[in-house]
Design a protein around this motif. Structure first.
Motif, PDB file in Angstrom:
ATOM      1  N   SER A 155       0.854  -1.526  -0.039  1.00  0.00           N
ATOM      2  CA  SER A 155      -0.041   0.036  -0.004  1.00  0.00           C
ATOM      3  C   SER A 155       0.952   1.219   0.009  1.00  0.00           C
ATOM      4  O   SER A 155       0.368   2.293  -0.428  1.00  0.00           O
ATOM      5  CB  SER A 155      -1.143   0.053   1.229  1.00  0.00           C
ATOM      6  OG  SER A 155      -0.271   0.249   2.204  1.00  0.00           O
ATOM      7  N   SER A 156       2.067   1.238   0.315  1.00  0.00           N
ATOM      8  CA  SER A 156       2.995   2.196   0.370  1.00  0.00           C
ATOM      9  C   SER A 156       3.290   2.643  -0.949  1.00  0.00           C
ATOM     10  O   SER A 156       3.981   3.928  -1.193  1.00  0.00           O
ATOM     11  CB  SER A 156       4.121   1.960   1.289  1.00  0.00           C
ATOM     12  OG  SER A 156       5.109   1.219   0.647  1.00  0.00           O
ATOM     13  N   GLY A 157       3.344   1.950  -1.762  1.00  0.00           N
ATOM     14  CA  GLY A 157       3.661   2.442  -3.428  1.00  0.00           C
ATOM     15  C   GLY A 157       2.275   2.343  -4.300  1.00  0.00           C
ATOM     16  O   GLY A 157       2.534   2.307  -5.306  1.00  0.00           O
ATOM     17  N   LEU A 158       1.125   2.379  -3.528  1.00  0.00           N
ATOM     18  CA  LEU A 158      -0.026   2.911  -4.303  1.00  0.00           C
ATOM     19  C   LEU A 158      -0.532   4.237  -4.357  1.00  0.00           C
ATOM     20  O   LEU A 158      -1.424   4.643  -5.160  1.00  0.00           O
ATOM     21  CB  LEU A 158      -1.183   1.807  -3.890  1.00  0.00           C
ATOM     22  CG  LEU A 158      -0.757   0.358  -4.016  1.00  0.00           C
ATOM     23  CD1 LEU A 158      -2.235  -0.376  -3.307  1.00  0.00           C
ATOM     24  CD2 LEU A 158      -0.960  -0.112  -5.410  1.00  0.00           C
ATOM     25  N   SER A 159      -0.155   5.236  -3.669  1.00  0.00           N
ATOM     26  CA  SER A 159      -0.502   6.309  -3.491  1.00  0.00           C
ATOM     27  C   SER A 159       0.423   7.446  -4.080  1.00  0.00           C
ATOM     28  O   SER A 159       0.150   7.867  -5.126  1.00  0.00           O
ATOM     29  CB  SER A 159      -0.831   6.875  -2.163  1.00  0.00           C
ATOM     30  OG  SER A 159       0.182   6.600  -1.227  1.00  0.00           O
ATOM     31  N   GLU A 160       1.471   8.092  -3.200  1.00  0.00           N
ATOM     32  CA  GLU A 160       2.290   9.035  -3.777  1.00  0.00           C
ATOM     33  C   GLU A 160       3.419   8.465  -4.649  1.00  0.00           C
ATOM     34  O   GLU A 160       4.147   9.219  -5.371  1.00  0.00           O
ATOM     35  CB  GLU A 160       2.782  10.018  -2.668  1.00  0.00           C
ATOM     36  CG  GLU A 160       1.829  10.588  -2.042  1.00  0.00           C
ATOM     37  CD  GLU A 160       1.412  10.152  -0.611  1.00  0.00           C
ATOM     38  OE1 GLU A 160       2.433   9.545  -0.070  1.00  0.00           O
ATOM     39  OE2 GLU A 160       0.243  10.214  -0.409  1.00  0.00           O
ATOM     40  N   ARG A 161       3.698   7.343  -4.538  1.00  0.00           N
ATOM     41  CA  ARG A 161       4.926   6.752  -5.246  1.00  0.00           C
ATOM     42  C   ARG A 161       4.793   5.441  -5.827  1.00  0.00           C
ATOM     43  O   ARG A 161       3.570   4.925  -5.631  1.00  0.00           O
ATOM     44  CB  ARG A 161       5.927   6.339  -4.183  1.00  0.00           C
ATOM     45  CG  ARG A 161       5.597   5.470  -2.880  1.00  0.00           C
ATOM     46  CD  ARG A 161       6.699   5.479  -1.722  1.00  0.00           C
ATOM     47  NE  ARG A 161       7.859   5.032  -2.171  1.00  0.00           N
ATOM     48  CZ  ARG A 161       8.978   5.133  -1.525  1.00  0.00           C
ATOM     49  NH1 ARG A 161       8.845   5.730  -0.220  1.00  0.00           N
ATOM     50  NH2 ARG A 161      10.255   4.551  -1.802  1.00  0.00           N
ATOM     51  N   VAL A 162       5.815   4.952  -6.875  1.00  0.00           N
ATOM     52  CA  VAL A 162       5.118   3.727  -7.437  1.00  0.00           C
ATOM     53  C   VAL A 162       6.124   2.501  -6.964  1.00  0.00           C
ATOM     54  O   VAL A 162       5.834   1.620  -7.630  1.00  0.00           O
ATOM     55  CB  VAL A 162       5.349   3.877  -9.120  1.00  0.00           C
ATOM     56  CG1 VAL A 162       4.375   4.837  -9.629  1.00  0.00           C
ATOM     57  CG2 VAL A 162       6.633   4.194  -9.389  1.00  0.00           C
ATOM     58  N   SER A 163       6.853   2.752  -5.812  1.00  0.00           N
ATOM     59  CA  SER A 163       7.679   1.852  -5.472  1.00  0.00           C
ATOM     60  C   SER A 163       7.377   1.611  -4.018  1.00  0.00           C
ATOM     61  O   SER A 163       6.968   2.629  -3.439  1.00  0.00           O
ATOM     62  CB  SER A 163       9.144   2.200  -5.771  1.00  0.00           C
ATOM     63  OG  SER A 163       9.474   2.996  -5.006  1.00  0.00           O
ATOM     64  N   VAL A 164       7.630   0.640  -3.422  1.00  0.00           N
ATOM     65  CA  VAL A 164       7.345   0.406  -1.879  1.00  0.00           C
ATOM     66  C   VAL A 164       8.336   1.030  -1.091  1.00  0.00           C
ATOM     67  O   VAL A 164       9.460   1.299  -1.581  1.00  0.00           O
ATOM     68  CB  VAL A 164       7.337  -1.111  -1.543  1.00  0.00           C
ATOM     69  CG1 VAL A 164       6.125  -1.990  -2.178  1.00  0.00           C
ATOM     70  CG2 VAL A 164       8.619  -1.746  -1.657  1.00  0.00           C
ATOM     71  N   ALA A 165       7.927   1.379   0.227  1.00  0.00           N
ATOM     72  CA  ALA A 165       8.834   2.313   0.981  1.00  0.00           C
ATOM     73  C   ALA A 165       9.869   1.152   1.447  1.00  0.00           C
ATOM     74  O   ALA A 165       9.754   0.043   2.029  1.00  0.00           O
ATOM     75  CB  ALA A 165       8.145   2.653   2.322  1.00  0.00           C
ATOM     76  N   PRO A 166      11.024   1.608   1.462  1.00  0.00           N
ATOM     77  CA  PRO A 166      12.282   0.680   1.978  1.00  0.00           C
ATOM     78  C   PRO A 166      12.178   0.090   3.216  1.00  0.00           C
ATOM     79  O   PRO A 166      12.348  -1.156   3.408  1.00  0.00           O
ATOM     80  CB  PRO A 166      13.478   1.554   1.805  1.00  0.00           C
ATOM     81  CG  PRO A 166      13.082   2.537   0.994  1.00  0.00           C
ATOM     82  CD  PRO A 166      11.617   2.897   1.079  1.00  0.00           C
ATOM     83  N   GLU A 167      11.600   0.854   4.380  1.00  0.00           N
ATOM     84  CA  GLU A 167      11.585   0.333   5.522  1.00  0.00           C
ATOM     85  C   GLU A 167      10.679  -0.651   5.703  1.00  0.00           C
ATOM     86  O   GLU A 167      10.673  -1.739   6.600  1.00  0.00           O
ATOM     87  CB  GLU A 167      11.493   1.409   6.728  1.00  0.00           C
ATOM     88  CG  GLU A 167      10.265   2.367   6.256  1.00  0.00           C
ATOM     89  CD  GLU A 167      10.552   3.603   5.542  1.00  0.00           C
ATOM     90  OE1 GLU A 167       9.762   4.339   5.284  1.00  0.00           O
ATOM     91  OE2 GLU A 167      11.649   3.607   4.985  1.00  0.00           O
ATOM     92  N   ARG A 168       9.561  -0.319   4.809  1.00  0.00           N
ATOM     93  CA  ARG A 168       8.594  -1.486   5.030  1.00  0.00           C
ATOM     94  C   ARG A 168       8.915  -2.980   4.320  1.00  0.00           C
ATOM     95  O   ARG A 168       8.544  -3.891   4.885  1.00  0.00           O
ATOM     96  CB  ARG A 168       7.127  -1.081   4.178  1.00  0.00           C
ATOM     97  CG  ARG A 168       6.474   0.175   5.284  1.00  0.00           C
ATOM     98  CD  ARG A 168       5.263   0.591   4.549  1.00  0.00           C
ATOM     99  NE  ARG A 168       4.876   1.829   5.288  1.00  0.00           N
ATOM    100  CZ  ARG A 168       3.530   2.062   4.731  1.00  0.00           C
ATOM    101  NH1 ARG A 168       2.854   1.621   3.994  1.00  0.00           N
ATOM    102  NH2 ARG A 168       3.054   3.496   5.524  1.00  0.00           N
ATOM    103  N   LEU A 169       9.620  -2.881   3.406  1.00  0.00           N
ATOM    104  CA  LEU A 169       9.999  -4.013   2.607  1.00  0.00           C
ATOM    105  C   LEU A 169      11.178  -4.537   3.435  1.00  0.00           C
ATOM    106  O   LEU A 169      11.197  -5.886   3.765  1.00  0.00           O
ATOM    107  CB  LEU A 169      10.998  -3.583   1.247  1.00  0.00           C
ATOM    108  CG  LEU A 169      11.625  -4.903   0.551  1.00  0.00           C
ATOM    109  CD1 LEU A 169      10.303  -5.615   0.092  1.00  0.00           C
ATOM    110  CD2 LEU A 169      12.541  -4.168  -0.404  1.00  0.00           C
ATOM    111  N   MET A 170      11.799  -3.779   4.348  1.00  0.00           N
ATOM    112  CA  MET A 170      12.993  -4.250   5.388  1.00  0.00           C
ATOM    113  C   MET A 170      12.208  -5.211   6.553  1.00  0.00           C
ATOM    114  O   MET A 170      12.481  -6.408   6.734  1.00  0.00           O
ATOM    115  CB  MET A 170      13.803  -3.520   5.645  1.00  0.00           C
ATOM    116  CG  MET A 170      14.784  -4.012   6.909  1.00  0.00           C
ATOM    117  SD  MET A 170      15.746  -2.644   7.208  1.00  0.00           S
ATOM    118  CE  MET A 170      14.815  -1.800   8.613  1.00  0.00           C
TER     119      MET A 170
END
Length: 173
Positions: free
Chosen positions: A60-75
């Motif tokens: 969901s972090s990559g669905l609004s303002e950005r097209v990639s996921v937030a690095p800390e969430r991936l971590m």
């Protein structure tokens, strides 16, 4: 193309959860699970559910303002996956071989724990590299862009440097 990767990833996660939960329930009813493993299996089932929730939070972090996921969430998603994998191996091996004895005082035990922690840390740093596409910059070695520490290492603040500075995450990894 990413839609099908994400869809199949979520489908596989749900399938694995179902394949774990149904036999677990049957074995609980039949009382075929040693008591020492019951709480661990419940914890692993909960950790698997949390993994799915964190995966949704990450995507969901990559669905609004950005097209990639937030690095800390991936971590965080990767760290939960590694903990779940380690827990599954631990319970599986103990179910096969019986309860082992714990001797955490010897040098092999301390060294093994230290190595495990370093591998885990290196994996988390690798997740930050992947999420920031940091492998595409400063890719000469042993120096980074001609210097030992890249000139663009620091960002505005500690967390932006550690999690979002492309040069910093690649250097730290």
């Amino acid at each position: 193309g990413i839609y099908w990767w994400e869809w199949s990833h979520r489908f596989l996660g749900r399938l694995v959860g179902l394949v774990f939960a149904v036999p677990f329930a049957v074995f609980l009813i039949r009382k075929d699970i040693p008591r020492r493993l019951i709480w661990r299996c419940f914890a692993l089932l909960g950790l698997g559910g949390l993994q799915g929730l964190v995966g949704w939070w990450m995507v969901s972090s990559g669905l609004s303002e950005r097209v990639s996921v937030a690095p800390e969430r991936l971590m965080i998603h990767l760290s939960l996956a590694l903990m779940l994998f380690a827990g599954l191996l631990w319970c599986g091996f103990e179910a096969l071989a019986g309860q082992g004895r714990l001797d955490a005082k010897g040098p092999w035990a301390r060294g093994g724990l230290g190595l495990t922690c370093l591998i885990f840390l290196q994996s988390m740093l690798g997740a930050l590299v992947a999420a920031n596409d940091a492998g595409k910059v400063n890719n000469d070695w042993p120096l980074m862009n001609g210097t030992l520490v890249p000139s663009n290492y620091a960002a505005d603040g500690l967390w932006p440097t550690l999690a979002h500075s492309v040069a910093a995450v690649q250097f730290n990894h």
